[in-house]
Design an enzyme around this catalytic site. Structure first.
Site, PDB file in Angstrom:
ATOM      1  N   HIS A 226      39.714  44.688  41.066  1.00  0.00           N
ATOM      2  CA  HIS A 226      38.512  44.082  40.356  1.00  0.00           C
ATOM      3  C   HIS A 226      38.261  44.602  38.605  1.00  0.00           C
ATOM      4  O   HIS A 226      39.167  43.310  38.177  1.00  0.00           O
ATOM      5  CB  HIS A 226      36.820  44.336  40.320  1.00  0.00           C
ATOM      6  CG  HIS A 226      36.584  43.455  39.623  1.00  0.00           C
ATOM      7  ND1 HIS A 226      35.942  43.947  38.452  1.00  0.00           N
ATOM      8  CD2 HIS A 226      36.130  42.118  39.549  1.00  0.00           C
ATOM      9  CE1 HIS A 226      34.765  43.185  37.844  1.00  0.00           C
ATOM     10  NE2 HIS A 226      35.240  41.679  38.574  1.00  0.00           N
TER      11      HIS A 226
ATOM     12  N   HIS B 263      33.454  37.265  48.244  1.00  0.00           N
ATOM     13  CA  HIS B 263      33.836  37.634  47.298  1.00  0.00           C
ATOM     14  C   HIS B 263      34.590  39.219  47.084  1.00  0.00           C
ATOM     15  O   HIS B 263      33.411  40.457  47.561  1.00  0.00           O
ATOM     16  CB  HIS B 263      32.934  37.463  46.238  1.00  0.00           C
ATOM     17  CG  HIS B 263      32.209  38.118  44.803  1.00  0.00           C
ATOM     18  ND1 HIS B 263      31.796  39.381  44.369  1.00  0.00           N
ATOM     19  CD2 HIS B 263      32.941  38.273  43.504  1.00  0.00           C
ATOM     20  CE1 HIS B 263      31.842  39.493  43.331  1.00  0.00           C
ATOM     21  NE2 HIS B 263      33.199  38.343  42.947  1.00  0.00           N
TER      22      HIS B 263
END
Ligand code: G3P
Ligand code: CA
Length: 324
Positions: free
Chosen positions: A75, A33
């Site tokens: 992100h 991640h």
């Protein structure tokens, strides 16, 4: 005699063309991640190289467009949580006091220094025990640069680690006059990712956009519908009309603890009945919340709840657990 000959020819063909490492969609997969983000600032190329060395099945890329239409691996649509943009370009903030990736060219973005994530209002590092905020010399990079790294390492190591890109906030991009999805699909196709066999999983929180990707844009990729809110779990049947898997917040799978044992919601069994893989987010060894140890979290969700993979900031720990 003929069958022996055919058998020998078959053997020869297999030894000349050994099968590619199989895409691991049918085992429990480890998804790095934002890279090895538990150890190095998220989405930096260094965090991706470190993740690669930890042998996950996939490495994740969150994607946002620059002003000149370059998909950037970051992100948020904002820059101020992970860079020094506020000191380098103080005049470029919008009325809401935020700095947007889309207001900067790729060249401008490359002048920024990337840091461990922090709260731009307080300046405080989000995960206190991770890489020290402001240290190091990290930069932003493009999606193409990251694919080149992963494909290059796949060649030099003989491994076959996949990519797991996310289309971030397509509605915001559309409001800004940009089609992020079209640009990402073109990039994927240019780098050989067009079918479910190509070791790429494409994810998005926006259901209408993911449905468009399958039904209108006719993508043949493995698609994962991300799920943010518990009520969206009621839409699994609809998601199954275009997606191959779902990515819920892991808490949507947990019900309650009875006599020290976790009970689960029907999420995983319903998804499996519909043929959907379940890849929950996010396994963080330094944010355990309802669990007393990372081992308990991994066992509870990966084994007892029978999920099919995990987004984790600590790919080394999840891989080691699954190996055990
Ligand atoms: O994409 C799955 C996982 O990354 C969850 O979302 O907010 O970390 O992109 P986020
Ligand atoms: Ca993501």
């Amino acid at each position: 005699m003929k069958s022996i000959l055919l058998f020998l020819i078959g053997l020869l063909l297999i030894s000349c063309n050994p099968p590619k490492t199989e895409t691991p969609m049918n085992t429990k997969i480890v998804i790095a991640h934002r890279g090895a983000s538990g150890y190095l600032p998220e989405h930096t190329i260094e965090a991706k190289a470190m993740a690669y060395a930890m042998n996950p099945d996939f490495i994740e890329q969150d994607l946002v467009l620059s002003k000149d239409d370059v998909p950037i691996v970051i992100h948020d649509i904002y820059l101020d949580d992970v860079t020094d943009v506020a000191t380098k370009f103080p005049d470029k903030k919008r009325e809401d006091n935020r700095f947007y990736v889309i207001d900067f060219t790729f060249n401008e973005l490359q002048t920024l220094k990337v840091s461990e994530r922090f709260n731009p209002e307080t300046g405080k590092q989000v995960y206190a025990n991770r890489f020290p905020k402001g240290k190091g010399n990290f930069k932003l990079h493009s999606f193409k640069e990251e694919i080149a790294l992963i494909q290059g390492l796949n060649k030099s190591t003989g491994k076959n680690i996949g990519i797991y890109p996310e289309i971030k906030d397509p509605a915001f991009h559309q409001k800004e006059g940009k089609d992020l999805t079209a640009i990402v699909l073109k990039t994927l196709s240019d780098y050989g990712y067009t079918t479910k066999a190509d070791n790429c999983i494409l994810q998005c929180f926006d259901a209408k956009e993911l449905e468009r990707i399958r039904k209108e844009l006719k993508a043949d990729l493995f698609l994962v519908q991300l799920i943010e809110f518990p009520e969206e779990a009621k839409q699994l049947e609809y998601f199954a009309t275009y997606a191959d898997g779902v990515g819920p917040w892991y808490k949507q799978i947990l019900d309650k603890k009875v006599a020290g044992k976790w009970q689960f919601t029907s999420f995983v069994s319903e998804a499996h009945k519909l043929g959907l893989k379940v890849h929950p987010y996010t396994f963080r060894a330094d944010a355990l919340d309802e669990f007393t140890s990372f081992d308990e979290m991994m066992k509870t969700l990966l084994i007892d709840a029978n999920i099919d993979g995990a987004f984790t900031d600590f790919p080394d720990k999840v891989s080691a657990f699954l190996k055990k």
